[in-house]
Scaffold this active site. Structure first.
Site, PDB file in Angstrom:
ATOM      1  N   GLY A   8       1.079  -1.601  -0.707  1.00  0.00           N
ATOM      2  CA  GLY A   8       0.062  -0.122  -0.358  1.00  0.00           C
ATOM      3  C   GLY A   8       1.245   1.027   0.483  1.00  0.00           C
ATOM      4  N   GLY A  11      -0.730   4.685  -1.356  1.00  0.00           N
ATOM      5  CA  GLY A  11      -1.499   5.032  -0.607  1.00  0.00           C
ATOM      6  C   GLY A  11      -1.337   6.519   0.749  1.00  0.00           C
ATOM      7  N   GLN A  12      -2.079   7.305   0.966  1.00  0.00           N
ATOM      8  CA  GLN A  12      -2.274   8.351   2.717  1.00  0.00           C
ATOM      9  C   GLN A  12      -0.817   8.097   2.740  1.00  0.00           C
ATOM     10  OE1 GLN A  12      -4.906   9.361   4.548  1.00  0.00           O
ATOM     11  NE2 GLN A  12      -4.781  11.350   5.384  1.00  0.00           N
ATOM     12  N   ASP A  53       0.557  -6.989  -5.480  1.00  0.00           N
ATOM     13  CA  ASP A  53      -1.082  -7.391  -4.816  1.00  0.00           C
ATOM     14  C   ASP A  53      -1.395  -8.221  -3.808  1.00  0.00           C
ATOM     15  OD1 ASP A  53      -4.259  -8.138  -4.590  1.00  0.00           O
ATOM     16  OD2 ASP A  53      -4.375  -8.733  -6.700  1.00  0.00           O
ATOM     17  N   TYR A 142     -15.349  -2.078   7.488  1.00  0.00           N
ATOM     18  CA  TYR A 142     -13.936  -1.601   7.576  1.00  0.00           C
ATOM     19  C   TYR A 142     -13.865  -2.331   8.648  1.00  0.00           C
ATOM     20  CZ  TYR A 142     -10.656   1.496   8.363  1.00  0.00           C
ATOM     21  OH  TYR A 142      -9.051   2.390   8.526  1.00  0.00           O
TER      22      TYR A 142
HETATM   23  N1  SER Z   1      -9.901   7.308   8.966  1.00  0.00           N
HETATM   24  C1  SER Z   1     -10.470   5.808   8.661  1.00  0.00           C
HETATM   25  C2  SER Z   1     -11.346   6.381   7.977  1.00  0.00           C
HETATM   26  O1  SER Z   1     -11.921   7.071   8.307  1.00  0.00           O
HETATM   27  C3  SER Z   1     -10.291   5.295  10.096  1.00  0.00           C
HETATM   28  O2  SER Z   1      -9.150   4.802   9.785  1.00  0.00           O
HETATM   29  O3  SER Z   1     -11.640   5.581   7.386  1.00  0.00           O
END
Ligand code: SER
Length: 317
Positions: A8, A11-12, A53, A142
């Site tokens: 990743g 990513g951020q 991946d 999540y």
């Molecule tokens: N920044 C994340 C989200 O908003 C939280 O873990 O999904």
């Protein structure tokens, strides 16, 4: 010597963590793994980049073997709002991806850092001063993947002795790479919009308090925990960590101090509002403080000042 793989990495968090690790352990010792998004020029030019991946076990194994990896920072994951849009994909990436990484870690004797999140909590959790060890019944996919991930990491440590470690990150605020579809994204968007348009429409309601952290503290947390003396760790995975807690009007007021013309209004997104209301208002991070010396540097004021300064340069305004 450390040989690190970051999944990743575009990513951020990954995009900044990779550079941070390269500065610390040497450019060639940190492999940036990404799936399909193009890495930034800085990421590509500063060290090895590989397409990985994490849902493909062979791919994770191959890159680990090729670079003789001994530590994996496993950041590839879907964030909360995106995960609600495609829960099956979220399970596949967040859980099957993680178990592949853990399997490879078991095989090649790698240490593994995996971030959990404030999303690992739910409505039945005490939302004020949320304890380190408490009820975790999240209502989002999540959250389901984050709790499962915490348990999986504990399991691989207990059963196989894999050196797994992790933190429960709050919303992460940063200016290099935007977050990819989380509930806390408003706290990043507000800065871009304040600088570009002097106004922002917030998708969370006034009064919705959430834990947050500025990126430099998030990077430091990951590396400090991975370098901590293992004998001092009672929890290993899923340490609560936080640096500040605010509601939208709190960050609005802070931005206004620096950009007085800034205004904010609200257009509430029911999905993300519902998610935010099921997450802690603020967490108790004393276990992280006691066990590995966690101490954030940036509060709301310092973070806002630095974000605006850095974003003004980035956006050239
Ligand atoms: N920044 C994340 C989200 O908003 C939280 O873990 O999904």
């Amino acid at each position: 010597m450390k040989r690190i793989l970051v999944t990743g990495s575009v990513g951020q968090i990954g995009s900044e963590l990779t550079i941070y690790l390269r500065e610390r352990y040497g450019n060639d010792n940190v492999v940036a793994g990404g799936r399909k998004t193009e890495p930034s020029k800085e990421l590509r030019d500063s060290g090895p980049f590989e397409i990985v991946d994490c849902t493909d076990l062979e791919a994770v194994r191959k890159v680990t073997e090729k670079y003789q990896i001994d530590t994996i920072y496993h950041l590839a994951a879907l964030l909360s709002a995106v995960a609600e849009g495609n829960p099956q994909l979220a399970w596949n990436v967040n859980i099957n991806g993680l178990i592949n990484v853990l399997e490879v870690a078991r095989e090649y004797n790698c240490a593994v850092f995996t971030p959990s999140s404030i999303g690992a909590f739910g409505l039945t959790t005490p939302l004020d001063n949320t304890p380190q060890d408490t009820i975790q019944r999240p209502g989002t996919m999540y959250g389901v993947t984050k709790v499962s991930g915490e348990l999986l990491c504990d399991y691989y440590h207990q059963k196989y002795g894999v050196d797994t470690r992790g933190v429960r990150y709050p919303g992460i605020i940063s200016y290099v790479t935007p977050p990819g579809g989380g509930t806390t994204d408003y706290a990043v968007e507000i800065f871009y919009e304040a600088i570009k348009n002097k106004r922002y429409t917030c998708f969370l309601k006034k009064g919705t308090k959430l834990d947050m952290m500025y990126m430099p503290d998030a990077l430091k947390a990951a590396v400090d925990l991975m370098e901590a003396d293992a004998s001092k760790l009672k929890h290993r995975n899923a340490f609560n960590v936080t640096a500040m807690s605010f509601a939208p009007e709190g960050i609005e007021a802070e931005v206004k101090k620096i950009i007085p013309e800034f205004t904010m209004d609200y257009d509430v997104d029911p999905l993300r509002q519902g998610i935010a209301e099921s997450w802690p208002n603020y967490m108790d991070d004393s276990a992280a403080k006691e066990e590995w010396g966690w101490e954030p540097k940036y509060d709301l004021q310092e973070m806002s000042r630095d974000m605006i300064e850095k974003l003004r340069i980035k956006l050239k305004s």
